[in-house]
Write a protein that holds these residues in place. Structure first.
Motif, PDB file in Angstrom:
ATOM      1  N   LYS A 116       0.832  -1.212   0.000  1.00  0.00           N
ATOM      2  CA  LYS A 116       0.000   0.000   0.000  1.00  0.00           C
ATOM      3  C   LYS A 116       0.862   1.256   0.000  1.00  0.00           C
ATOM      4  O   LYS A 116       0.608   2.198  -0.755  1.00  0.00           O
ATOM      5  CB  LYS A 116      -0.929   0.021   1.217  1.00  0.00           C
ATOM      6  N   ILE A 149       1.158   4.114  -2.895  1.00  0.00           N
ATOM      7  CA  ILE A 149       0.875   5.531  -2.606  1.00  0.00           C
ATOM      8  C   ILE A 149       2.061   6.401  -3.001  1.00  0.00           C
ATOM      9  O   ILE A 149       1.896   7.460  -3.613  1.00  0.00           O
ATOM     10  CB  ILE A 149       0.512   5.712  -1.116  1.00  0.00           C
ATOM     11  N   LEU A 157      -3.382  10.363  -6.507  1.00  0.00           N
ATOM     12  CA  LEU A 157      -3.735  10.193  -5.095  1.00  0.00           C
ATOM     13  C   LEU A 157      -5.189  10.572  -4.850  1.00  0.00           C
ATOM     14  O   LEU A 157      -5.908   9.895  -4.119  1.00  0.00           O
ATOM     15  CB  LEU A 157      -2.825  11.035  -4.194  1.00  0.00           C
ATOM     16  N   LEU A 162      -7.317   7.787  -6.202  1.00  0.00           N
ATOM     17  CA  LEU A 162      -7.266   6.622  -5.318  1.00  0.00           C
ATOM     18  C   LEU A 162      -8.092   6.867  -4.061  1.00  0.00           C
ATOM     19  O   LEU A 162      -8.834   5.986  -3.612  1.00  0.00           O
ATOM     20  CB  LEU A 162      -5.818   6.289  -4.929  1.00  0.00           C
ATOM     21  N   TYR A 163      -8.005   8.063  -3.514  1.00  0.00           N
ATOM     22  CA  TYR A 163      -8.772   8.413  -2.314  1.00  0.00           C
ATOM     23  C   TYR A 163     -10.273   8.239  -2.567  1.00  0.00           C
ATOM     24  O   TYR A 163     -10.981   7.607  -1.785  1.00  0.00           O
ATOM     25  CB  TYR A 163      -8.460   9.846  -1.889  1.00  0.00           C
ATOM     26  N   VAL A 208      -3.291   7.331   2.506  1.00  0.00           N
ATOM     27  CA  VAL A 208      -3.569   8.131   1.312  1.00  0.00           C
ATOM     28  C   VAL A 208      -3.819   9.584   1.726  1.00  0.00           C
ATOM     29  O   VAL A 208      -3.302  10.521   1.109  1.00  0.00           O
ATOM     30  CB  VAL A 208      -4.772   7.578   0.517  1.00  0.00           C
ATOM     31  N   GLU A 209      -4.592   9.758   2.773  1.00  0.00           N
ATOM     32  CA  GLU A 209      -4.904  11.101   3.258  1.00  0.00           C
ATOM     33  C   GLU A 209      -3.637  11.824   3.732  1.00  0.00           C
ATOM     34  O   GLU A 209      -3.468  13.022   3.470  1.00  0.00           O
ATOM     35  CB  GLU A 209      -5.946  11.019   4.377  1.00  0.00           C
ATOM     36  N   ARG A 235      -1.738  12.943   0.701  1.00  0.00           N
ATOM     37  CA  ARG A 235      -2.434  14.078   0.070  1.00  0.00           C
ATOM     38  C   ARG A 235      -2.221  15.368   0.866  1.00  0.00           C
ATOM     39  O   ARG A 235      -1.971  16.426   0.292  1.00  0.00           O
ATOM     40  CB  ARG A 235      -3.932  13.790  -0.048  1.00  0.00           C
TER      41      ARG A 235
END
Length: 190
Positions: A113, A117, A125, A128-129, A149-150, A153
């Motif tokens: 993962k 990312i 990103l 994907l989010y 992911v957050e 970002r």
């Protein structure tokens, strides 16, 4: 141990918060509130504070959500339920580092993962989010892998991590991120 040298190192790194121990729901709230107050003291830019707060919250929640995956009997030389959180402030960035034990069966999944990312640009990103948000299967902890992911970002940075195998069942996972203290305006002027 040279305590003066240790104190100087902590001072030079501008240690804002360091915690080692079990991470409970009440503690998560307390740590987030403490960090919010500490950042308000040293950072005036609202957007930087918002990025930091979001990334730090995700990191702390990640520790909390994975504390129960470790059995006390399997790691006899360490406090297996202990998480580690260290937050430092530098002139150009905040550094957030966490550490916790995880089952070896999850190492490859997490590594995959994180590598995925780290391979994505800003737009990928975002895509994907949204994909995880709308199609992700949420675990019993209420997560679907959105946290990493957050963080990517919010920070605009690659995610740094390491796994150190402790025994045949567990590894120690260290995770580190930087939140820039340099605004877009400052970058344009440089």
């Amino acid at each position: 141990m040279d305590l003066l040298k240790s104190n100087k190192n902590i001072y030079d790194n501008n240690l804002l918060l360091m915690y080692k121990g079990e991470v409970t729901f009440d503690l998560v709230t307390s740590i987030i509130e403490t960090l919010d107050g500490r950042i308000a003291e040293i950072e005036s830019d609202r957007l930087i504070k918002k990025k930091f707060y979001g990334a730090a919250t995700e990191c702390i929640q990640n520790l909390y959500h994975h504390m129960d995956e470790v059995s006390d009997e399997s790691i006899d030389t360490y406090d297996s339920k202990a998480g580690l959180l260290m937050v430092t402030a530098r002139k150009k960035f905040f550094n957030i580092m966490t550490g916790n034990f995880i089952p070896n069966t999850k190492v490859n999944v997490i590594k995959s993962k994180l590598d995925n990312i780290n391979s994505l640009d800003k737009e990928e990103l975002k895509k994907l989010y949204k994909e995880i948000l709308y199609n992700g299967e949420f675990s019993d902890k209420g997560t679907a892998g959105l946290g990493f992911v957050e963080i990517a970002r919010k920070t605009g940075q690659k995610l740094s991590y390491e796994f150190h195998q402790v025994n045949e069942d567990y590894s120690y996972f260290t995770f580190q991120i930087r939140v820039s203290r340099v605004t877009n305006k400052e970058l344009a002027e440089a």
